[in-house]
Design a protein around this motif. Structure first.
Motif: not given
Length: 116
Positions: A1-30
């Motif tokens: 995998x090229x460094x550009x693709x690897x970096x893009x995967x890291x960015x996508x992974x961070x977005x997914x992780x932040x989205x999981x916390x952001x959505x489920x924090x509110x779902x659980x509070x709800x």
């Protein structure tokens, strides 16, 4: 995998992780506030502002699901149905970036043999 693709995967992974916390924090509070899942969508339509956001989310989610299915078929990504189902169960903002990681990995595997 090229460094550009690897970096893009890291960015996508961070977005997914932040989205999981952001959505489920509110779902659980709800749910902790004594609400149930039956009223979850209805509560999203509490006023015009929230209705606009919910409608926007539904339509972006629909576009993302269409993209996932089309790209999975085009690139031979297996089990796309899992991404679709978990988009409903977990959150589209989590599963779409995870699908994009799978897509980048597949594109990396097939680079040179398929048009990107």
């Amino acid at each position: 995998m090229s460094p550009a693709r690897r970096n893009l995967c890291v960015v996508y992974g961070v977005i997914a992780f932040v989205a999981l916390i952001a959505t489920w924090w509110n779902n659980i509070a709800y749910l902790a506030d004594g609400n149930d899942l039956g009223g979850f969508v209805a509560d999203g339509y509490a006023n015009y502002a929230s209705s606009s956001l919910v409608n926007d989310l539904w339509l972006v989610a629909l576009a993302a699901v269409v993209f996932m299915v089309v790209e999975a078929r085009r690139l031979g990504i297996k089990y796309v149905w899992v991404y679709v189902v978990l988009s409903i169960v977990i959150a589209i903002s989590v599963m779409f970036p995870l699908f994009l990681i799978a897509r980048e990995r597949r594109l990396s595997e097939t680079s040179g043999t398929m048009a990107t």
